[in-house]
Design an enzyme around this catalytic site. Structure first.
Site, short mmCIF file in Angstrom:
data_model
loop_
_atom_site.label_atom_id
_atom_site.label_comp_id
_atom_site.label_asym_id
_atom_site.label_seq_id
_atom_site.Cartn_x
_atom_site.Cartn_y
_atom_site.Cartn_z
N ASP A 59 -10.14 3.59 -3.11
CA ASP A 59 -10.85 2.36 -2.72
C ASP A 59 -12.28 2.31 -3.23
O ASP A 59 -12.96 3.33 -3.31
CB ASP A 59 -10.90 2.27 -1.19
CG ASP A 59 -9.52 2.12 -0.59
OD1 ASP A 59 -8.53 2.09 -1.35
OD2 ASP A 59 -9.44 2.03 0.64
N ASP A 98 0.82 -1.21 0.00
CA ASP A 98 0.00 0.00 0.00
C ASP A 98 0.86 1.27 0.00
O ASP A 98 2.09 1.20 0.05
CB ASP A 98 -0.93 -0.05 1.23
CG ASP A 98 -2.28 0.57 0.95
OD1 ASP A 98 -2.40 1.37 0.01
OD2 ASP A 98 -3.22 0.27 1.71
N TRP A 152 -2.71 4.22 -5.73
CA TRP A 152 -4.04 4.41 -6.35
C TRP A 152 -4.02 5.35 -7.54
O TRP A 152 -5.08 5.64 -8.10
CB TRP A 152 -5.02 4.96 -5.30
CG TRP A 152 -4.77 4.46 -3.92
CD1 TRP A 152 -5.18 3.28 -3.40
CD2 TRP A 152 -4.03 5.13 -2.87
NE1 TRP A 152 -4.75 3.17 -2.10
CE2 TRP A 152 -4.05 4.28 -1.75
CE3 TRP A 152 -3.36 6.35 -2.79
CZ2 TRP A 152 -3.42 4.63 -0.55
CZ3 TRP A 152 -2.73 6.68 -1.60
CH2 TRP A 152 -2.76 5.83 -0.49
N GLY A 153 -2.86 5.90 -7.87
CA GLY A 153 -2.80 6.78 -9.05
C GLY A 153 -3.50 8.11 -8.85
O GLY A 153 -4.06 8.67 -9.78
C1 GLA Z 1 -5.94 1.41 1.56
C2 GLA Z 1 -6.09 0.42 0.43
C3 GLA Z 1 -7.24 -0.55 0.76
C4 GLA Z 1 -6.93 -1.27 2.05
C5 GLA Z 1 -6.71 -0.26 3.17
C6 GLA Z 1 -6.19 -0.91 4.43
O1 GLA Z 1 -7.03 2.27 1.66
O2 GLA Z 1 -6.33 1.07 -0.77
O3 GLA Z 1 -7.41 -1.48 -0.29
O4 GLA Z 1 -5.81 -2.09 1.89
O5 GLA Z 1 -5.76 0.73 2.79
O6 GLA Z 1 -5.94 0.00 5.45
#
Ligand code: GLA
Length: 438
Positions: free
Chosen positions: A254, A191, A225-226
């Site tokens: 997300d 992450d 996440w770009g």
């Molecule tokens: C980020 C990631 C999620 C998840 C959470 C965990 O937001 O993008 O997919 O892994 O962290 O804290």
């Protein structure tokens, strides 16, 4: 020995004069690469370059990723359903259910623990699991998952902390990679929280190298996440460099379990779909766009909408990572996740991601070229009313006069041979998904 005040002043003046005289030389030597060999040039770029982006591992012509994930990874991940509320008992129950429910046999391989498994580091810096949640340790859990014929995945972060504020891997990359390999980890989701001024490509390349150095096959999931976030220095676009570093990269923030919308930094299903669609050309065997995990079975969308998520994720060659409680699935959820016709589209060996080929307001046609020369086609109705949607052969790259066999992938039946176009009535927020071929 103490110097007089005058002596001290004289010494200070001499030092200033000396540094003024030497300054140009020092500047030049700081900007000149230490040697002409490629290794030292790379080191120079990495450490001294005036622009951090000079160090681009993806520009190294000799660099390749790990050769894994020739088709999009399939499995389960704890985050969407359990969040930080995850423990070894739950993971074991999911692994049992993956084997018993037919998920494993349909291709779902990886059982991945997301954030919040971490405890402290020991005196030597080795990462340990939270002892209350994972009392048997990660190795025992990985062994259990493997004993069910499944693979085991884990999560960390390129920053000092994970998004759930557990310990990250920054500064411990090789040590953590070694721990994962010793535990039997087959998949790492990495992450991008609390990364400060780090350069994303460099950070992911470092962990990719660390994983490679263990000698174990570990699928590498790039969870940058770009996007720009207030804590980040710049916007990174992992699809621009991910191919040589990992196997999948996030295309957005997300997902949350809703048809559409934004909740904090999370996005609804169609928002994510629309942000990912234009990136289709970046996907291919071994390197995939990751529009985040499935929400099927988590209750925030209707079954019709979950059919749409599954179909469209297969069309864009997304990883199929279930995010529900597999041990408590309804029959409807099971029927969606276990649709082998749709899974076959996702896993098609050509590895060519599909995209939207026609849009008339809320009515859309999506097409994906398949290894057998045919097409997977989705008729997608975003509107609130049932509607007829037509796929024209010419929109799919076929001559209008060719006769093609049609198979309905949700009704599981052949619809005979059709020439020129195919029309079907599609439910609101629903899809009709077909496969066309000779
Ligand atoms: C980020 C990631 C999620 C998840 C959470 C965990 O937001 O993008 O997919 O892994 O962290 O804290």
């Amino acid at each position: 020995m103490f110097k007089s005040k005058a002596g001290q002043r004289w010494q200070t003046w001499m030092l200033m004069l000396l540094s003024l005289l030497l300054a140009p030389t020092m500047r030049v030597s700081a900007q000149t690469p230490p040697g002409n060999d490629p290794g030292s040039q790379k080191l120079f770029n990495m450490e001294m370059g005036p622009n951090r982006s000079i160090f681009r591992p993806s520009h190294d012509p000799a660099r390749t990723a790990n050769g894994l994930a020739k088709t999009p990874p399939m499995g389960w991940n704890s985050w969407n359903k359990f969040g930080c509320n995850i423990d070894e008992k739950t993971v074991r129950a999911v692994a049992d259910a993956m084997a018993a429910s037919g998920m494993r046999d349909a291709g779902y391989q990886y059982v991945v623990i997301d954030d919040c498994w971490q405890g402290k580091r020991d005196a030597d810096g080795n990462i340990l699991p939270d002892p209350a949640k994972f009392p048997s340790g990660i190795k025992a859990l990985a062994d259990y998952v493997h004993s069910k014929g499944l693979k085991f995945g884990i999560y960390s972060d390129a920053g000092s902390m994970t998004c759930g504020r557990r310990l990250g891997s920054q500064g411990h990359e090789y040590q953590d990679a070694l721990a994962y390999a010793r535990w039997g980890v087959d998949y790492l989701k990495y992450d991008w929280c609390y990364t400060g001024t780090r350069n994303s490509e460099e950070a992911y390349a470092l962990m990719a190298d660390a994983l490679r150095s263990t000698g174990r096959d570990i699928v590498f999931s790039i969870c940058d996440w770009g996007v720009s976030r207030p804590t980040m220095v710049d916007k990174s676009m992992p699809w621009e460099w991910g191919e040589k570093i990992g196997n999948l990269w996030r295309t957005t923030e997300d997902i949350y379990d809703a048809w559409a919308g934004r909740k904090g930094t999370s996005l609804g299903m169609v928002n994510i779909l629309d942000l990912t669609e234009p990136l289709y050309a970046y996907a291919g065997p071994g390197h995939w766009n990751d529009p985040d995990m499935l929400e099927i079975g988590n209750g925030g969308m209707s079954d019709v909408e979950y059919h749409a998520q599954f179909s469209l994720w297969a069309m864009i060659a997304a990883p199929l990572i279930a995010g529900n409680d597999i041990s408590q699935m309804s029959d409807a959820t099971r029927a969606i996740l276990l649709n082998r016709d749709v899974i076959a589209v996702d896993q098609d060996s050509l590895g060519h991601a599909g995209h939207r080929v026609r849009k008339d307001g809320d009515l859309e046609v999506w097409s994906r070229p398949l290894a057998d020369g045919g097409r997977a086609v989705v008729l997608f109705n975003r509107s609130e009313r049932p509607a007829d949607i037509t796929a024209n052969w010419t929109d799919l790259g076929f001559p209008a006069n060719v006769a093609l066999k049609v198979r309905d992938l949700w009704a599981h039946k052949s619809l005979g041979s059709v020439t020129g176009h195919f029309t079907a009535k599609v439910a609101p927020h629903g899809v009709v998904m077909i496969r066309l071929g000779q």
